[in-house]
Enzyme design. Structure first.
Site, PDB file in Angstrom:
ATOM      1  CB  SER A 179      23.977  28.254  37.807  1.00 14.95           C
ATOM      2  OG  SER A 179      23.830  28.502  39.556  1.00 14.95           O
ATOM      3  CG  ASP A 381      30.381  24.716  41.427  1.00 15.77           C
ATOM      4  OD1 ASP A 381      30.147  25.843  42.644  1.00 15.77           O
ATOM      5  OD2 ASP A 381      29.373  24.686  41.284  1.00 15.77           O
ATOM      6  CG  HIS A 443      28.894  28.228  40.095  1.00 12.35           C
ATOM      7  ND1 HIS A 443      28.063  27.435  40.533  1.00 12.35           N
ATOM      8  CD2 HIS A 443      28.154  29.421  39.674  1.00 12.35           C
ATOM      9  CE1 HIS A 443      26.769  27.186  40.024  1.00 12.35           C
ATOM     10  NE2 HIS A 443      26.955  28.742  39.658  1.00 12.35           N
TER      11      HIS A 443
END
Length: 635
Positions: A179, A381, A443
């Site tokens: 991320s 994601d 994710h």
């Protein structure tokens, strides 16, 4: 010796203790961080762990928290993987307890082993950073604002960490994360490579062996990833093109493109107008009290959390990490911590990177310097989706080519990856860059597929278990088996075990030497004081000598300080190193003796519970998402 001699000795002893006291209080060794037990641990031997705070900025009381797991086995050479979660401001304990670490929570009180954890052949170092994240703390007035500040802070942490754990400094070093760590990791890598080039570092032979970067679902290039929201949701059928709502989203995307269409990309890491695209998509999926999960589009969540309550493990992690016995086991500074939170809104509000360029601009230089980089994406994601990552790679230029070009106009093929007979994803690679797409993953890829992600890691690290032992995993790329990897626990060969034993013995002496530097200063001062006292005593009591002081010190008539020193040197060396025999711990001085004083103050915090709304409003903007997951929600 007489009363006057005894009084003189007492005076000198008091002076010596006064002089050496500051050193004994502030110096820490590996022993101070050793985790003796972990509440809720599964049956079996405790994994070798160290945890606690390292002060990186005394003037602001800035401390970073780390949790280190030693590898269970050594393959051909020692490796250390540093894992960072994103946010900004989200704790890396997410990675430790939900993704790549050896333990996962069954409930609020019970841990279980994770098959496929990344600590099989690599040491794992989880760090809550920057200051203010997770268990880390410091003055809120000095939270970092720019990415180069963050990188400098982290290099300082590593310098201090390796001083305490010098036996890990020669390891092959890798940075990994997900991320917003897509911004962190390239900046840290750049800072490490620049550090290695400095003359003073080369002279001291302390160059860090940075060998590679792994970034999962990374927020790396806003210029390519913001515009990818619409194509992705159209492709996945989340939004129907041509509807009134879709037209509204497209209008927001057009406004965003104007913000991105600039020559100078400084300050474009976070653009509020572009963040509105994602919010509009989430609003589009709002039905009743539910909305799509932005981290896994196959799932829904309460509106307006839209993924903030996911993964389900979150409901157990916070209570567990706030338990007093866990806080004590991990050596958390109880005077400073006010309860672990997953994401600190104040850190995200501070780190806007208004004067920083996006990390994508650092990648070409890192690749051209020969640093291997692996980018991986979970197919389901939304927030950092694979369409944006693939578009970024397609347009990136490095080493004389664009994207995955092998030669002008000829691209590296997308290779099918199967794992244990099932389609697992796609591999593509060229010129030091590897891209892996994980089918049906979110994710947080390692949360969904720990064994597959470990297989990916071992391939990237070059681990081959052919000469080690264990059952190999059936992992194939375009039908071909590469180096033999394993994703289950297994014994090492005798040769590997001997290498590990030799490494740990060497580590013990290195750690003893490091932690003994302060002790050497203390001994030198004491020896000087002793010499002065003996000289004066001989002048005053030449006829009687100085044997009468031996009973006071517990020495024999030879006056040898070396016998006491030799008696304890091996045991102290062992506990200050990473090589622990838990049966020796009973012989160590009490914890009260080993404890260190800590600063008091009210101006420091570790993300107080309930403070997120205030943090989010500190810059005058209404946060898009619940601050408990970070303003961008890119954890």
């Amino acid at each position: 010796m007489g009363f006057s001699g005894s009084r003189a000795w007492s005076k000198w002893l008091t002076i010596c203790l006064a002089i050496t006291h500051p050193f004994s209080v502030t110096a820490k060794s590996a022993a101070d961080y050793y985790v003796h037990s972990l509440p809720g641990q599964p049956e079996g031997p405790l994994l070798k762990m160290h945890a606690g705070h390292i002060e990186i900025s005394p003037e602001t009381s800035g401390n970073l928290f780390f949790w280190h797991f030693e590898n269970r086995h050594i393959a051909d050479k020692p490796r250390t993987v540093v894992w960072l979660n994103g946010g900004p401001g989200c704790s890396s304990e997410d990675g430790a307890l939900m993704e790549i670490g050896p333990y996962r929570l069954i409930d609020k009180e019970t841990l279980n082993y994770t098959e496929g954890s990344w600590d099989e052949f690599a040491n794992l170092l989880f760090v809550d950073q920057p200051v203010g994240t997770g268990f880390s703390y410091g003055s809120t007035e000095h939270y970092v604002h720019e990415l180069d500040e963050m990188a400098s802070q982290f290099v300082t942490f590593l310098e201090k960490w390796f001083e305490i754990f010098p036996h890990y400094e020669p390891d092959d070093l890798y940075f990994a994360g997900e991320s917003y760590a897509g911004q962190y990791i390239p900046y840290i890598a750049r800072a490490v490579l620049d550090r290695n080039k400095k003359q003073d570092v080369q002279a001291n032979n302390r160059i860090w062996n940075l060998k590679g970067l792994l970034i999962g679902n990374g927020w790396i290039s806003p210029q390519h990833q913001y515009p990818a929201y619409l194509p992705y949701v159209y492709q996945e059928g989340v939004v129907q093109a041509g509807t009134q709502e879709a037209n509204l989203i497209e209008a927001k995307a057009a406004k965003c493109m104007k913000e991105l269409n600039v020559e100078d990309t400084t300050g474009t890491v976070h653009i509020p107008d572009c963040e509105d695209i994602l919010q509009a998509i989430l609003d589009y999926t709002h039905k009743g009290k539910r909305c799509i999960n932005m981290y896994d589009i196959r799932l829904t969540d309460d509106y307006s959390a839209c993924g903030m309550n996911w993964p389900p493990d979150l409901r157990d992690i916070q209570p567990y990490l706030r338990r007093k016995d866990v806080v004590k086991a991990l050596h958390i500074n109880e005077e400073k911590q006010t309860g672990w939170t997953e994401c600190a809104g104040a850190v995200g509000s501070s780190l806007k990177a208004r004067n920083s360029k996006p990390a994508v601009e650092l990648l070409p230089g890192l690749l051209e310097e020969g640093l291997p980089i692996l980018l991986f994406s979970g197919q389901k994601d939304l927030i950092c989706n694979h369409v944006g990552t693939e578009d970024m790679i397609k347009n990136m230029k490095w080493s004389g080519g664009t994207g995955f070009e092998l030669s002008p106009g000829v691209w590296a093929p997308r290779q099918d990856w199967t794992f244990e007979g099932e389609p697992a994803g796609i591999y593509q690679q060229a010129r030091n860059l590897t891209y892996v797409l994980f089918y049906n993953a979110s994710h947080m890829v390692p949360f969904d597929y720990p064994r597959r992600s470990r297989d990916m890691l071992d391939k990237f690290l070059g681990v081959d278990i052919t000469h080690i032992g264990g059952d190999p995993a059936d992992s194939r790329i375009d039908g071909e088996k590469g180096p033999t990897t394993s994703v289950g626990a297994h014994p090492n060969s005798t040769a590997a075990a001997e290498r590990e034993k030799e490494k740990l013995n060497t580590a013990a002496w290195k750690a003893y030497y490091k932690s003994g530097e302060v002790a050497l200063v203390i001994v030198a001062i004491a020896a000087f004081a002793w010499g002065i006292f003996i000289w004066r005593s001989r002048r005053k009591h030449q006829s009687s000598g100085y044997r009468s002081i031996y009973p006071m010190l517990g020495l024999n008539s030879t006056g040898s300080l070396g016998q006491i020193s030799h008696k304890h040197s091996r045991r102290n060396g062992d506990i200050e190193a990473a090589d622990f025999d838990e049966t020796e711990l009973d012989d160590q001085p009490s914890q009260a003796f080993l404890s260190r004083s800590s600063r008091d103050g009210d101006a420091y915090a570790v993300g107080e519970e309930g403070s997120d709304e205030e943090d989010g409003a500190s810059d005058g903007q209404q946060p898009m998402f619940d601050q408990s997951r970070g303003e961008e929600g890119r954890s």
